[in-house]
Design a protein around this motif. Sequence first.
Motif, PDB file in Angstrom:
ATOM      1  N   PHE A 107       0.827  -1.195   0.000  1.00 42.95           N
ATOM      2  CA  PHE A 107       0.000   0.000   0.000  1.00 42.95           C
ATOM      3  C   PHE A 107       0.863   1.246   0.000  1.00 42.95           C
ATOM      4  O   PHE A 107       1.931   1.272   0.606  1.00 42.95           O
ATOM      5  CB  PHE A 107      -0.901   0.048   1.241  1.00 42.95           C
ATOM      6  N   ILE A 108       0.411   2.288  -0.658  1.00 49.37           N
ATOM      7  CA  ILE A 108       1.096   3.574  -0.632  1.00 49.37           C
ATOM      8  C   ILE A 108       0.834   4.248   0.705  1.00 49.37           C
ATOM      9  O   ILE A 108       1.726   4.785   1.335  1.00 49.37           O
ATOM     10  CB  ILE A 108       0.634   4.465  -1.804  1.00 49.37           C
ATOM     11  N   ARG A 109      -0.410   4.187   1.122  1.00 53.35           N
ATOM     12  CA  ARG A 109      -0.802   4.777   2.396  1.00 53.35           C
ATOM     13  C   ARG A 109      -1.212   3.643   3.330  1.00 53.35           C
ATOM     14  O   ARG A 109      -2.230   2.999   3.129  1.00 53.35           O
ATOM     15  CB  ARG A 109      -1.977   5.725   2.176  1.00 53.35           C
ATOM     16  N   VAL A 110      -0.428   3.394   4.364  1.00 53.55           N
ATOM     17  CA  VAL A 110      -0.667   2.289   5.282  1.00 53.55           C
ATOM     18  C   VAL A 110      -1.522   2.761   6.452  1.00 53.55           C
ATOM     19  O   VAL A 110      -1.188   3.735   7.120  1.00 53.55           O
ATOM     20  CB  VAL A 110       0.673   1.707   5.801  1.00 53.55           C
ATOM     21  N   THR A 111      -2.662   2.069   6.682  1.00 50.11           N
ATOM     22  CA  THR A 111      -3.518   2.406   7.814  1.00 50.11           C
ATOM     23  C   THR A 111      -3.328   1.447   8.982  1.00 50.11           C
ATOM     24  O   THR A 111      -3.634   1.791  10.108  1.00 50.11           O
ATOM     25  CB  THR A 111      -5.003   2.397   7.401  1.00 50.11           C
ATOM     26  N   ASP A 112      -2.820   0.255   8.709  1.00 48.08           N
ATOM     27  CA  ASP A 112      -2.566  -0.745   9.741  1.00 48.08           C
ATOM     28  C   ASP A 112      -1.142  -1.263   9.553  1.00 48.08           C
ATOM     29  O   ASP A 112      -0.837  -1.886   8.545  1.00 48.08           O
ATOM     30  CB  ASP A 112      -3.580  -1.884   9.605  1.00 48.08           C
ATOM     31  N   LYS A 113      -0.282  -1.017  10.530  1.00 44.50           N
ATOM     32  CA  LYS A 113       1.138  -1.381  10.391  1.00 44.50           C
ATOM     33  C   LYS A 113       1.354  -2.892  10.333  1.00 44.50           C
ATOM     34  O   LYS A 113       2.410  -3.344   9.931  1.00 44.50           O
ATOM     35  CB  LYS A 113       1.938  -0.768  11.514  1.00 44.50           C
ATOM     36  N   LYS A 114       0.355  -3.670  10.698  1.00 42.54           N
ATOM     37  CA  LYS A 114       0.461  -5.121  10.618  1.00 42.54           C
ATOM     38  C   LYS A 114      -0.025  -5.648   9.265  1.00 42.54           C
ATOM     39  O   LYS A 114       0.127  -6.820   8.965  1.00 42.54           O
ATOM     40  CB  LYS A 114      -0.366  -5.769  11.724  1.00 42.54           C
ATOM     41  N   HIS A 115      -0.622  -4.776   8.481  1.00 41.82           N
ATOM     42  CA  HIS A 115      -1.166  -5.164   7.178  1.00 41.82           C
ATOM     43  C   HIS A 115      -0.642  -4.183   6.125  1.00 41.82           C
ATOM     44  O   HIS A 115      -1.164  -3.096   5.957  1.00 41.82           O
ATOM     45  CB  HIS A 115      -2.706  -5.123   7.241  1.00 41.82           C
ATOM     46  N   LEU A 116       0.398  -4.601   5.410  1.00 42.67           N
ATOM     47  CA  LEU A 116       1.103  -3.690   4.511  1.00 42.67           C
ATOM     48  C   LEU A 116       0.809  -3.895   3.030  1.00 42.67           C
ATOM     49  O   LEU A 116       1.174  -3.055   2.206  1.00 42.67           O
ATOM     50  CB  LEU A 116       2.611  -3.826   4.741  1.00 42.67           C
ATOM     51  N   ALA A 117       0.164  -5.016   2.653  1.00 46.65           N
ATOM     52  CA  ALA A 117      -0.053  -5.300   1.231  1.00 46.65           C
ATOM     53  C   ALA A 117      -1.303  -6.150   1.047  1.00 46.65           C
ATOM     54  O   ALA A 117      -1.755  -6.815   1.968  1.00 46.65           O
ATOM     55  CB  ALA A 117       1.153  -6.033   0.651  1.00 46.65           C
ATOM     56  N   ASP A 118      -1.847  -6.122  -0.166  1.00 44.95           N
ATOM     57  CA  ASP A 118      -2.983  -6.959  -0.537  1.00 44.95           C
ATOM     58  C   ASP A 118      -2.834  -7.413  -1.977  1.00 44.95           C
ATOM     59  O   ASP A 118      -1.931  -6.994  -2.698  1.00 44.95           O
ATOM     60  CB  ASP A 118      -4.308  -6.209  -0.376  1.00 44.95           C
ATOM     61  N   PHE A 119      -3.750  -8.262  -2.414  1.00 42.28           N
ATOM     62  CA  PHE A 119      -3.714  -8.885  -3.725  1.00 42.28           C
ATOM     63  C   PHE A 119      -4.621  -8.120  -4.685  1.00 42.28           C
ATOM     64  O   PHE A 119      -5.771  -7.847  -4.353  1.00 42.28           O
ATOM     65  CB  PHE A 119      -4.183 -10.340  -3.598  1.00 42.28           C
ATOM     66  N   TYR A 120      -4.116  -7.782  -5.866  1.00 40.38           N
ATOM     67  CA  TYR A 120      -4.833  -6.971  -6.851  1.00 40.38           C
ATOM     68  C   TYR A 120      -5.219  -7.815  -8.067  1.00 40.38           C
ATOM     69  O   TYR A 120      -4.410  -8.586  -8.580  1.00 40.38           O
ATOM     70  CB  TYR A 120      -3.956  -5.807  -7.322  1.00 40.38           C
ATOM     71  N   ILE A 121      -6.466  -7.608  -8.540  1.00 43.19           N
ATOM     72  CA  ILE A 121      -6.995  -8.361  -9.684  1.00 43.19           C
ATOM     73  C   ILE A 121      -7.789  -7.413 -10.580  1.00 43.19           C
ATOM     74  O   ILE A 121      -8.492  -6.531 -10.080  1.00 43.19           O
ATOM     75  CB  ILE A 121      -7.935  -9.487  -9.205  1.00 43.19           C
ATOM     76  N   ASN A 122      -7.687  -7.593 -11.893  1.00 41.27           N
ATOM     77  CA  ASN A 122      -8.524  -6.887 -12.871  1.00 41.27           C
ATOM     78  C   ASN A 122      -9.356  -7.922 -13.613  1.00 41.27           C
ATOM     79  O   ASN A 122      -8.824  -8.922 -14.099  1.00 41.27           O
ATOM     80  CB  ASN A 122      -7.684  -6.113 -13.886  1.00 41.27           C
ATOM     81  N   ILE A 123     -10.661  -7.665 -13.690  1.00 42.23           N
ATOM     82  CA  ILE A 123     -11.566  -8.574 -14.398  1.00 42.23           C
ATOM     83  C   ILE A 123     -12.359  -7.769 -15.422  1.00 42.23           C
ATOM     84  O   ILE A 123     -13.024  -6.799 -15.065  1.00 42.23           O
ATOM     85  CB  ILE A 123     -12.539  -9.275 -13.428  1.00 42.23           C
ATOM     86  N   ALA A 124     -12.258  -8.164 -16.678  1.00 43.98           N
ATOM     87  CA  ALA A 124     -13.054  -7.551 -17.744  1.00 43.98           C
ATOM     88  C   ALA A 124     -14.318  -8.396 -17.904  1.00 43.98           C
ATOM     89  O   ALA A 124     -14.250  -9.630 -17.924  1.00 43.98           O
ATOM     90  CB  ALA A 124     -12.270  -7.506 -19.037  1.00 43.98           C
TER      91      ALA A 124
END
Length: 100
Positions: free
Chosen positions: A54-71
Motif C-alpha cells: 500500500f502507498i498509504r498504510v492504515t494498519d502497520k500489521k497489514h502492509l499489502a494486498d492482492f490486486y486483480i482486474n476482471i473484464a
Amino acid sequence: MNQTLTSRNYNASIILDTRGVEETIDALIEQLKKAIEEVGGEVGDVNTLGRFDFIRVTDKKHLADFYINIAFNGPPDAPRQLQENLRLEKKVKRIIIQNV
C-alpha cells in the motif's frame, strides 16, 4: 433487441484482503466470477496483478494486498448490483468498476 443497448463492457479492479483466508487466490477468483455471473455478467479476461504494498498504510500489521482486474460485459445495472453483493464480503477490500 440491439446488443449494444442491453450489454455494456466493464473493467473491475478488485483488491482482495487475504488475511486469515485459507482459500487459494484461484478459488477467490472463481467466487468473484460466480458473483459477476449472478448479476447477469459474462466474464472475459482475468488479470492477476499480484500482491502490492500500500502507498498509504492504515494498519502497520497489514502492509499489502492482492490486486486483480476482471473484464466483463453485462446489463447496465450490473456494476451497482455487483458492488452491493460484494459490499459485505470481508475478502473484498475495494472494488472499482469502470465502463469501458
